[in-house]
Design a protein around this motif. Structure first.
Motif, short mmCIF file in Angstrom:
data_model
loop_
_atom_site.label_atom_id
_atom_site.label_comp_id
_atom_site.label_asym_id
_atom_site.label_seq_id
_atom_site.Cartn_x
_atom_site.Cartn_y
_atom_site.Cartn_z
N GLU A 125 6.50 2.47 0.29
CA GLU A 125 6.77 3.59 1.08
C GLU A 125 7.05 3.23 2.53
OE1 GLU A 125 2.48 5.30 2.81
OE2 GLU A 125 2.89 5.69 0.70
N ARG A 126 7.76 3.95 3.43
CA ARG A 126 7.85 3.60 4.73
C ARG A 126 8.35 2.17 4.99
NH1 ARG A 126 3.40 2.92 7.26
NH2 ARG A 126 1.82 2.94 5.71
N ASN A 173 4.96 0.63 9.43
CA ASN A 173 6.61 0.57 8.80
C ASN A 173 7.09 -0.58 8.69
OD1 ASN A 173 5.60 3.54 8.84
ND2 ASN A 173 6.98 3.87 10.51
#
Length: 319
Positions: A250-251, A235
């Motif tokens: 994403e993330r 992340n």
């Protein structure tokens, strides 16, 4: 008008064949004319052939975007190079014709001197993968020292250079490669080498990273592989892909879509590292210019464990 031999296309999407082309005129103020000794062949040349990469010229077109050779003439404003100098270049956008020809015109700013320790074939195949790996690594990990970094498709020429550059800059590398390339990638210094045929390799890459959280950064050199590589990234991490297939972020992961940029000064620094043994590049196939079509098919198939190069015989000056 003097003519020269080249290998290329009459129309985008056409078959590669030998062409008779106009030889370059005397160079403009900022240009050099290079007598090509060898030229690199990569899957990117197929992208040019089908018309999906604008290199600044239209057919009839000699293909090829990287070469090594001997400076034959320099423009009046060029002070950094002289006739007789041995050089290499990635000279986009093209000002005359591509590198699969007897003579190549390049802006002097995009030309690097070839160290004597670097053979012609290695010098010819070096500019595009070296600059691509360097630029992708900079996007993915601007300060890689101490970071865990993934290189997906490290068995290829560009991926292998990305591994070597990352390790030279202090990163710990997790790499993917096929079984035939595993030993070579380990020799580059990768801490972990995973078989990309294993569908669970992203999970294995995460498990290998500190705390099992995933790598801080990744360079994807596998066609269609960016989405899979993203799974191994922690992340808030970073991913750079060189294959034109950036996944949606994403993330909190930053995603960069990297296309190689011509850069003579950076190329000079990279080829100096090659000459000093800090980087290595394996040439797997060397063919004469007349076999350019065969060379391109082989490069696109990607079965050779190294670079593909075309060699040329030195020609008289075109003036």
């Amino acid at each position: 008008m003097r003519r020269m031999q080249g290998a290329g296309i009459d129309a985008f999407g056409g078959e590669v064949r030998m062409l008779e082309l106009a030889a370059p005129a005397f160079p403009a103020q900022d240009e050099v004319v290079i007598s090509v000794q060898a030229a690199g062949v990569g899957n990117w040349d197929e992208i040019v052939r089908i018309g999906d990469w604008d290199v600044g010229r239209r057919p009839p077109l000699a293909l090829g975007v990287e070469a090594a050779g001997i400076v034959a003439a320099v423009g009046e404003d060029v002070a950094s190079l002289a006739p007789g100098d041995e050089v290499l270049t990635h000279p986009l956008p093209l000002r005359h014709q591509g590198a699969w020809a007897e003579w190549l015109v390049a802006p002097a700013a995009l030309v690097a001197r070839k160290p004597a320790a670097v053979p012609w074939e290695a010098a010819a195949a070096f500019p595009v993968p070296a600059l691509t790996a360097d630029q992708a690594l900079t996007e993915a990990a601007p300060a890689p020292a101490g970071e865990w970094l993934l290189v997906h498709a490290a068995g290829g020429v560009t991926g292998g250079l990305a591994v070597q550059l990352a390790i030279a800059r202090g990163a710990t590398v997790v790499a993917t490669a096929g079984p035939s390339s595993e030993a070579r990638v380990r020799e580059y210094g990768a801490r972990v080498v995973l078989d990309y045929h294993d569908a669970d390799w992203p999970a294995r890459a995460r498990d290998a990273s500190p705390g099992g959280q995933g790598v801080a950064a990744a360079v994807n050199a596998a066609r269609g592989g960016a989405v899979t590589a993203l799974q191994a990234v922690a992340n808030e991490g970073r991913l750079a892909t060189i294959t034109g297939d950036p996944p949606p972020p994403e993330r909190g992961i930053t995603v960069a879509d990297v296309y190689v940029r011509a850069d003579g000064a950076r190329l000079a620094a990279l080829v100096a590292a090659l000459a000093d043994g800090l980087l290595s590049l394996q040439v797997a196939a060397t063919l004469p210019l007349a076999q350019a079509a065969t060379a391109l098919r082989g490069a696109v198939a990607g079965r050779a464990a190294g670079a593909t190069v075309l060699t040329l015989e030195q020609s008289p000056e075109p003036w």
